[in-house]
Motif scaffolding. Sequence first.
Motif, PDB file in Angstrom:
ATOM      1  N   THR A   1     -24.470 -46.256   0.222  1.00 54.04           N
ATOM      2  CA  THR A   1     -24.521 -47.669   0.583  1.00 54.04           C
ATOM      3  C   THR A   1     -23.136 -48.281   0.419  1.00 54.04           C
ATOM      4  N   ASP A   2     -23.015 -49.517   0.878  1.00 56.27           N
ATOM      5  CA  ASP A   2     -21.784 -50.266   0.623  1.00 56.27           C
ATOM      6  C   ASP A   2     -21.849 -50.799  -0.806  1.00 56.27           C
ATOM      7  N   PHE A   3     -21.603 -49.902  -1.784  1.00 57.12           N
ATOM      8  CA  PHE A   3     -21.851 -50.273  -3.176  1.00 57.12           C
ATOM      9  C   PHE A   3     -20.896 -51.347  -3.679  1.00 57.12           C
ATOM     10  N   TRP A   4     -19.803 -51.596  -2.952  1.00 60.90           N
ATOM     11  CA  TRP A   4     -18.902 -52.663  -3.378  1.00 60.90           C
ATOM     12  C   TRP A   4     -19.575 -54.022  -3.233  1.00 60.90           C
ATOM     13  N   LYS A   5     -20.580 -54.129  -2.358  1.00 62.46           N
ATOM     14  CA  LYS A   5     -21.290 -55.398  -2.206  1.00 62.46           C
ATOM     15  C   LYS A   5     -22.093 -55.747  -3.455  1.00 62.46           C
ATOM     16  N   LEU A   6     -22.469 -54.735  -4.237  1.00 60.81           N
ATOM     17  CA  LEU A   6     -23.292 -54.939  -5.428  1.00 60.81           C
ATOM     18  C   LEU A   6     -22.484 -54.810  -6.707  1.00 60.81           C
ATOM     19  N   ARG A   7     -21.168 -54.895  -6.613  1.00 59.38           N
ATOM     20  CA  ARG A   7     -20.316 -54.653  -7.779  1.00 59.38           C
ATOM     21  C   ARG A   7     -20.654 -55.608  -8.925  1.00 59.38           C
ATOM     22  N   ARG A   8     -20.896 -56.861  -8.617  1.00 60.52           N
ATOM     23  CA  ARG A   8     -21.214 -57.829  -9.668  1.00 60.52           C
ATOM     24  C   ARG A   8     -22.493 -57.475 -10.401  1.00 60.52           C
ATOM     25  N   ALA A   9     -23.355 -56.708  -9.771  1.00 58.63           N
ATOM     26  CA  ALA A   9     -24.618 -56.333 -10.402  1.00 58.63           C
ATOM     27  C   ALA A   9     -24.453 -55.185 -11.380  1.00 58.63           C
ATOM     28  N   TYR A  10     -23.502 -54.291 -11.108  1.00 58.71           N
ATOM     29  CA  TYR A  10     -23.387 -53.103 -11.967  1.00 58.71           C
ATOM     30  C   TYR A  10     -22.122 -53.041 -12.799  1.00 58.71           C
ATOM     31  N   THR A  11     -21.162 -53.954 -12.577  1.00 58.09           N
ATOM     32  CA  THR A  11     -19.900 -53.861 -13.318  1.00 58.09           C
ATOM     33  C   THR A  11     -20.052 -54.012 -14.834  1.00 58.09           C
ATOM     34  N   PRO A  12     -20.978 -54.824 -15.385  1.00 61.38           N
ATOM     35  CA  PRO A  12     -21.090 -54.877 -16.856  1.00 61.38           C
ATOM     36  C   PRO A  12     -21.438 -53.525 -17.468  1.00 61.38           C
ATOM     37  N   GLY A  13     -22.364 -52.807 -16.846  1.00 63.86           N
ATOM     38  CA  GLY A  13     -22.732 -51.502 -17.371  1.00 63.86           C
ATOM     39  C   GLY A  13     -21.608 -50.486 -17.249  1.00 63.86           C
ATOM     40  N   VAL A  14     -20.900 -50.516 -16.131  1.00 62.23           N
ATOM     41  CA  VAL A  14     -19.797 -49.577 -15.930  1.00 62.23           C
ATOM     42  C   VAL A  14     -18.674 -49.843 -16.926  1.00 62.23           C
ATOM     43  N   GLN A  15     -18.367 -51.106 -17.174  1.00 57.56           N
ATOM     44  CA  GLN A  15     -17.317 -51.438 -18.141  1.00 57.56           C
ATOM     45  C   GLN A  15     -17.690 -50.961 -19.543  1.00 57.56           C
ATOM     46  N   GLU A  16     -18.944 -51.147 -19.918  1.00 52.86           N
ATOM     47  CA  GLU A  16     -19.389 -50.697 -21.237  1.00 52.86           C
ATOM     48  C   GLU A  16     -19.360 -49.178 -21.335  1.00 52.86           C
ATOM     49  N   TYR A  17     -19.695 -48.510 -20.242  1.00 52.60           N
ATOM     50  CA  TYR A  17     -19.654 -47.050 -20.206  1.00 52.60           C
ATOM     51  C   TYR A  17     -18.222 -46.555 -20.360  1.00 52.60           C
ATOM     52  N   VAL A  18     -17.288 -47.195 -19.676  1.00 51.21           N
ATOM     53  CA  VAL A  18     -15.867 -46.835 -19.808  1.00 51.21           C
ATOM     54  C   VAL A  18     -15.401 -47.043 -21.248  1.00 51.21           C
ATOM     55  N   GLU A  19     -15.811 -48.140 -21.849  1.00 49.89           N
ATOM     56  CA  GLU A  19     -15.427 -48.420 -23.231  1.00 49.89           C
ATOM     57  C   GLU A  19     -15.954 -47.342 -24.178  1.00 49.89           C
ATOM     58  N   ALA A  20     -17.215 -46.953 -24.007  1.00 51.88           N
ATOM     59  CA  ALA A  20     -17.801 -45.931 -24.882  1.00 51.88           C
ATOM     60  C   ALA A  20     -17.134 -44.578 -24.675  1.00 51.88           C
ATOM     61  N   ALA A  21     -16.880 -44.213 -23.423  1.00 51.76           N
ATOM     62  CA  ALA A  21     -16.287 -42.904 -23.133  1.00 51.76           C
ATOM     63  C   ALA A  21     -14.854 -42.809 -23.657  1.00 51.76           C
ATOM     64  N   THR A  22     -14.066 -43.853 -23.461  1.00 52.90           N
ATOM     65  CA  THR A  22     -12.678 -43.835 -23.932  1.00 52.90           C
ATOM     66  C   THR A  22     -12.608 -43.900 -25.456  1.00 52.90           C
ATOM     67  N   PHE A  23     -13.524 -44.630 -26.068  1.00 52.97           N
ATOM     68  CA  PHE A  23     -13.557 -44.740 -27.525  1.00 52.97           C
ATOM     69  C   PHE A  23     -13.895 -43.391 -28.159  1.00 52.97           C
ATOM     70  N   CYS A  24     -14.867 -42.731 -27.578  1.00 53.90           N
ATOM     71  CA  CYS A  24     -15.271 -41.417 -28.083  1.00 53.90           C
ATOM     72  C   CYS A  24     -14.141 -40.403 -27.913  1.00 53.90           C
ATOM     73  N   LYS A  25     -13.474 -40.434 -26.759  1.00 51.84           N
ATOM     74  CA  LYS A  25     -12.392 -39.485 -26.494  1.00 51.84           C
ATOM     75  C   LYS A  25     -11.218 -39.713 -27.451  1.00 51.84           C
ATOM     76  N   PHE A  26     -10.862 -40.971 -27.715  1.00 59.26           N
ATOM     77  CA  PHE A  26      -9.748 -41.229 -28.619  1.00 59.26           C
ATOM     78  C   PHE A  26     -10.044 -40.723 -30.030  1.00 59.26           C
ATOM     79  N   CYS A  27     -11.237 -41.002 -30.524  1.00 60.69           N
ATOM     80  CA  CYS A  27     -11.568 -40.565 -31.875  1.00 60.69           C
ATOM     81  C   CYS A  27     -11.644 -39.046 -31.976  1.00 60.69           C
TER      82      CYS A  27
END
Length: 281
Positions: A119-145
């Motif tokens: 789909t044109d998933f960029w049209k729904l970015r506002r719907a999923y960006t909070p979850g993606v940002q939190e996922y990035v935060e968790a993944a980078t935090f785990c990798k650094f530690c």
Amino acid sequence: MFHSSVLHRISLMAAKPHRVHSWTCSLQGSAKRARTMTSESSMKDAFGRYAEYLNDLNDKRERVVKASRDVTINSKKVIFQVHRVGKHNREEVLEKAEKDLASVTGQYMSRLVRELQGTDFWKLRRAYTPGVQEYVEAATFCKFCKTGTLLNLDEINATLLPLSDPSFEPLQINVLDYILGLADLTGELMRLAIGRISEGELEFAEKICRFARDIYRELTLLVPHMDDSSDMKTKMDTMLQSVIKIENACFSVHVRGSEYIPLTGSIDSSSFLLDMPDNEL
């Protein structure tokens, strides 16, 4: 008699153009009505298809919002797990955090990928960006530690590729969501650094300080060139406060180290900092 027949023939010839004109007008009117009816029918079909498309898009948006919320909740659990790390349980805690992160990827991010792929998933970015940002935060935090290094965008997207159907365009985290998630990481690094200082891991706290400072410095060079940086400007202020808190904590230990003896391994537990709740440190 001849005269009358001639007149009759002339009258018939004169009447023909009138009848032909009336027939022509009748045919033109029928064609016009047919075109009008066809046009109205086409417009109704077009609006019907568009209404169906909007309804499907709204339904998909609701499913994406729910999937994003699940990713957010479970990514936070990974972050909380990483914060349990200590001197004597580092390997155990980080191994559990990695398993939890893999579960978030396989169970919750995969649902988000299935909803958005093809789909044109960029049209729904506002719907999923909070979850993606939190996922990035968790993944980078785990990798650094785990390794003391930064998990880059290509590495994160590589973990999402197996979740996508090869026949569709794969969902990939965009640069903006990655940077916004990275900006939130400094807050968790600040809490981790304060906790490590309280347990006497000063070298680790200083490493966290350098890492957070590097992230902030690099982003200050990038943000002015971003097209949509309104969210990022707000986060940059929060990042600066987090970096300052880490620096002040590390600086205080070096300058007033004698007052932190109970925190660096002494059996004396009379320090006032030991009785303070975590949110005041």
